[in-house]
Scaffold this motif. Structure first.
Motif, PDB file in Angstrom:
ATOM      1  N   GLN A   1       0.844  -1.189   0.000  1.00 32.15           N
ATOM      2  CA  GLN A   1       0.000   0.000   0.000  1.00 32.15           C
ATOM      3  C   GLN A   1       0.881   1.241   0.000  1.00 32.15           C
ATOM      4  O   GLN A   1       1.843   1.332   0.756  1.00 32.15           O
ATOM      5  CB  GLN A   1      -0.915   0.021   1.228  1.00 32.15           C
ATOM      6  N   VAL A   2       0.553   2.165  -0.875  1.00 31.33           N
ATOM      7  CA  VAL A   2       1.290   3.425  -0.974  1.00 31.33           C
ATOM      8  C   VAL A   2       0.457   4.536  -0.362  1.00 31.33           C
ATOM      9  O   VAL A   2      -0.745   4.627  -0.608  1.00 31.33           O
ATOM     10  CB  VAL A   2       1.599   3.756  -2.448  1.00 31.33           C
ATOM     11  N   GLN A   3       1.089   5.347   0.450  1.00 26.98           N
ATOM     12  CA  GLN A   3       0.435   6.535   0.973  1.00 26.98           C
ATOM     13  C   GLN A   3       0.967   7.750   0.222  1.00 26.98           C
ATOM     14  O   GLN A   3       2.180   7.893   0.034  1.00 26.98           O
ATOM     15  CB  GLN A   3       0.705   6.691   2.476  1.00 26.98           C
ATOM     16  N   LEU A   4       0.054   8.609  -0.202  1.00 28.20           N
ATOM     17  CA  LEU A   4       0.393   9.798  -0.962  1.00 28.20           C
ATOM     18  C   LEU A   4      -0.165  11.018  -0.253  1.00 28.20           C
ATOM     19  O   LEU A   4      -1.337  11.026   0.127  1.00 28.20           O
ATOM     20  CB  LEU A   4      -0.192   9.714  -2.375  1.00 28.20           C
ATOM     21  N   VAL A   5       0.667  12.043  -0.109  1.00 26.95           N
ATOM     22  CA  VAL A   5       0.238  13.268   0.548  1.00 26.95           C
ATOM     23  C   VAL A   5       0.609  14.453  -0.332  1.00 26.95           C
ATOM     24  O   VAL A   5       1.798  14.706  -0.570  1.00 26.95           O
ATOM     25  CB  VAL A   5       0.877  13.415   1.937  1.00 26.95           C
ATOM     26  N   GLU A   6      -0.415  15.178  -0.788  1.00 30.58           N
ATOM     27  CA  GLU A   6      -0.201  16.352  -1.633  1.00 30.58           C
ATOM     28  C   GLU A   6      -0.129  17.606  -0.779  1.00 30.58           C
ATOM     29  O   GLU A   6      -0.708  17.672   0.306  1.00 30.58           O
ATOM     30  CB  GLU A   6      -1.335  16.532  -2.645  1.00 30.58           C
ATOM     31  N   SER A   7       0.558  18.606  -1.320  1.00 34.77           N
ATOM     32  CA  SER A   7       0.608  19.918  -0.677  1.00 34.77           C
ATOM     33  C   SER A   7       0.922  20.955  -1.742  1.00 34.77           C
ATOM     34  O   SER A   7       1.294  20.605  -2.866  1.00 34.77           O
ATOM     35  CB  SER A   7       1.669  19.954   0.426  1.00 34.77           C
ATOM     36  N   GLY A   8       0.764  22.227  -1.377  1.00 35.11           N
ATOM     37  CA  GLY A   8       1.161  23.306  -2.268  1.00 35.11           C
ATOM     38  C   GLY A   8       0.019  24.058  -2.919  1.00 35.11           C
ATOM     39  O   GLY A   8       0.264  25.047  -3.623  1.00 35.11           O
ATOM     40  N   GLY A   9      -1.205  23.609  -2.703  1.00 35.94           N
ATOM     41  CA  GLY A   9      -2.321  24.324  -3.292  1.00 35.94           C
ATOM     42  C   GLY A   9      -2.552  25.662  -2.628  1.00 35.94           C
ATOM     43  O   GLY A   9      -1.932  26.001  -1.611  1.00 35.94           O
ATOM     44  N   GLY A  10      -3.452  26.444  -3.207  1.00 34.26           N
ATOM     45  CA  GLY A  10      -3.756  27.746  -2.633  1.00 34.26           C
ATOM     46  C   GLY A  10      -4.608  28.577  -3.554  1.00 34.26           C
ATOM     47  O   GLY A  10      -5.093  28.105  -4.591  1.00 34.26           O
ATOM     48  N   LEU A  11      -4.781  29.834  -3.162  1.00 31.94           N
ATOM     49  CA  LEU A  11      -5.557  30.807  -3.936  1.00 31.94           C
ATOM     50  C   LEU A  11      -4.576  31.767  -4.605  1.00 31.94           C
ATOM     51  O   LEU A  11      -3.770  32.415  -3.918  1.00 31.94           O
ATOM     52  CB  LEU A  11      -6.504  31.560  -3.015  1.00 31.94           C
ATOM     53  N   VAL A  12      -4.635  31.843  -5.929  1.00 28.37           N
ATOM     54  CA  VAL A  12      -3.747  32.727  -6.678  1.00 28.37           C
ATOM     55  C   VAL A  12      -4.549  33.470  -7.732  1.00 28.37           C
ATOM     56  O   VAL A  12      -5.714  33.149  -7.983  1.00 28.37           O
ATOM     57  CB  VAL A  12      -2.614  31.939  -7.365  1.00 28.37           C
ATOM     58  N   GLN A  13      -3.914  34.444  -8.348  1.00 26.38           N
ATOM     59  CA  GLN A  13      -4.549  35.193  -9.426  1.00 26.38           C
ATOM     60  C   GLN A  13      -4.143  34.610 -10.785  1.00 26.38           C
ATOM     61  O   GLN A  13      -3.105  33.939 -10.906  1.00 26.38           O
ATOM     62  CB  GLN A  13      -4.153  36.661  -9.362  1.00 26.38           C
ATOM     63  N   ALA A  14      -4.958  34.872 -11.774  1.00 20.43           N
ATOM     64  CA  ALA A  14      -4.638  34.422 -13.130  1.00 20.43           C
ATOM     65  C   ALA A  14      -3.257  34.933 -13.536  1.00 20.43           C
ATOM     66  O   ALA A  14      -2.913  36.092 -13.269  1.00 20.43           O
ATOM     67  CB  ALA A  14      -5.698  34.915 -14.103  1.00 20.43           C
ATOM     68  N   GLY A  15      -2.480  34.048 -14.130  1.00 21.14           N
ATOM     69  CA  GLY A  15      -1.124  34.383 -14.540  1.00 21.14           C
ATOM     70  C   GLY A  15      -0.063  34.007 -13.530  1.00 21.14           C
ATOM     71  O   GLY A  15       1.134  33.992 -13.869  1.00 21.14           O
ATOM     72  N   ASP A  16      -0.462  33.717 -12.313  1.00 18.55           N
ATOM     73  CA  ASP A  16       0.487  33.330 -11.262  1.00 18.55           C
ATOM     74  C   ASP A  16       0.936  31.879 -11.440  1.00 18.55           C
ATOM     75  O   ASP A  16       0.441  31.150 -12.312  1.00 18.55           O
ATOM     76  CB  ASP A  16      -0.146  33.495  -9.882  1.00 18.55           C
ATOM     77  N   SER A  17       1.857  31.479 -10.557  1.00 13.81           N
ATOM     78  CA  SER A  17       2.389  30.119 -10.569  1.00 13.81           C
ATOM     79  C   SER A  17       2.201  29.457  -9.208  1.00 13.81           C
ATOM     80  O   SER A  17       2.129  30.146  -8.178  1.00 13.81           O
ATOM     81  CB  SER A  17       3.884  30.129 -10.913  1.00 13.81           C
ATOM     82  N   LEU A  18       2.148  28.143  -9.219  1.00 11.52           N
ATOM     83  CA  LEU A  18       2.134  27.327  -8.015  1.00 11.52           C
ATOM     84  C   LEU A  18       2.923  26.065  -8.290  1.00 11.52           C
ATOM     85  O   LEU A  18       2.972  25.601  -9.436  1.00 11.52           O
ATOM     86  CB  LEU A  18       0.709  26.923  -7.617  1.00 11.52           C
ATOM     87  N   ARG A  19       3.505  25.503  -7.238  1.00 10.56           N
ATOM     88  CA  ARG A  19       4.141  24.191  -7.363  1.00 10.56           C
ATOM     89  C   ARG A  19       3.512  23.246  -6.356  1.00 10.56           C
ATOM     90  O   ARG A  19       3.568  23.490  -5.147  1.00 10.56           O
ATOM     91  CB  ARG A  19       5.651  24.250  -7.140  1.00 10.56           C
ATOM     92  N   LEU A  20       2.932  22.187  -6.865  1.00  9.07           N
ATOM     93  CA  LEU A  20       2.369  21.152  -6.020  1.00  9.07           C
ATOM     94  C   LEU A  20       3.408  20.063  -5.767  1.00  9.07           C
ATOM     95  O   LEU A  20       4.225  19.773  -6.637  1.00  9.07           O
ATOM     96  CB  LEU A  20       1.140  20.529  -6.676  1.00  9.07           C
ATOM     97  N   SER A  21       3.342  19.476  -4.588  1.00 16.37           N
ATOM     98  CA  SER A  21       4.221  18.369  -4.237  1.00 16.37           C
ATOM     99  C   SER A  21       3.384  17.184  -3.792  1.00 16.37           C
ATOM    100  O   SER A  21       2.303  17.352  -3.215  1.00 16.37           O
ATOM    101  CB  SER A  21       5.170  18.768  -3.101  1.00 16.37           C
ATOM    102  N   CYS A  22       3.914  16.001  -4.029  1.00 19.05           N
ATOM    103  CA  CYS A  22       3.254  14.773  -3.589  1.00 19.05           C
ATOM    104  C   CYS A  22       4.337  13.841  -3.063  1.00 19.05           C
ATOM    105  O   CYS A  22       5.213  13.409  -3.823  1.00 19.05           O
ATOM    106  CB  CYS A  22       2.503  14.124  -4.739  1.00 19.05           C
ATOM    107  N   VAL A  23       4.273  13.563  -1.771  1.00 18.83           N
ATOM    108  CA  VAL A  23       5.249  12.675  -1.137  1.00 18.83           C
ATOM    109  C   VAL A  23       4.644  11.290  -1.003  1.00 18.83           C
ATOM    110  O   VAL A  23       3.532  11.138  -0.492  1.00 18.83           O
ATOM    111  CB  VAL A  23       5.676  13.209   0.239  1.00 18.83           C
ATOM    112  N   ALA A  24       5.394  10.275  -1.452  1.00 21.71           N
ATOM    113  CA  ALA A  24       4.925   8.897  -1.415  1.00 21.71           C
ATOM    114  C   ALA A  24       5.684   8.105  -0.361  1.00 21.71           C
ATOM    115  O   ALA A  24       6.873   8.330  -0.135  1.00 21.71           O
ATOM    116  CB  ALA A  24       5.109   8.248  -2.780  1.00 21.71           C
TER     117      ALA A  24
END
Length: 121
Positions: A1-24
């Motif tokens: 069984q693999v456990q996955l945990v995402e992070s990095g989401g949020g509220l941004v404006q159009a044109g902005d950037s985000l980086r999501l991470s997923c640790v397994a």
């Protein structure tokens, strides 16, 4: 069984950037393809990007999003640039035992809990 945990989401404006991470954890990470999916309210979950020995992208994000992985850290990333309001969704990472980089939701075996990305206009 693999456990996955995402992070990095949020509220941004159009044109902005985000980086999501997923640790397994729980399995040898480097042997498997990983995918990012998203689900907007009232819509089906859809493939965004995948990575194994190569990468694959949905047409809607090609040229704006980049998927990468760090096997030493058991982590897969999704760099999202030039975000648009239509990118608003809950983003999930998932792992698959299938060969290649499948795009179907049913091909993936384990899922994270998701992280919300909201892009305002």
């Amino acid at each position: 069984q693999v456990q996955l945990v995402e992070s990095g989401g949020g509220l941004v404006q159009a044109g902005d950037s985000l980086r999501l991470s997923c640790v397994a954890s729980g399995r040898t990470f480097s042997n498997y393809a990983m995918g990012w999916f998203r689900q907007a309210p009232g819509k089906e979950r859809e493939f965004v990007a995948g990575i194994k020995w190569s990468t694959a992208y949905a047409d809607s994000v090609k040229g704006r999003f980049t998927i990468s992985r760090d096997n030493a850290k058991n982590t897969v990333y999704l760099q999202m640039n030039s975000l648009k309001p239509e990118d608003t969704a809950v983003y999930y990472c998932a792992v698959t035992l299938w060969p290649g980089i499948p795009r179907g939701v049913s091909s993936y075996d384990n899922w994270g809990q998701g992280t919300q990305v909201t892009v305002s206009s």
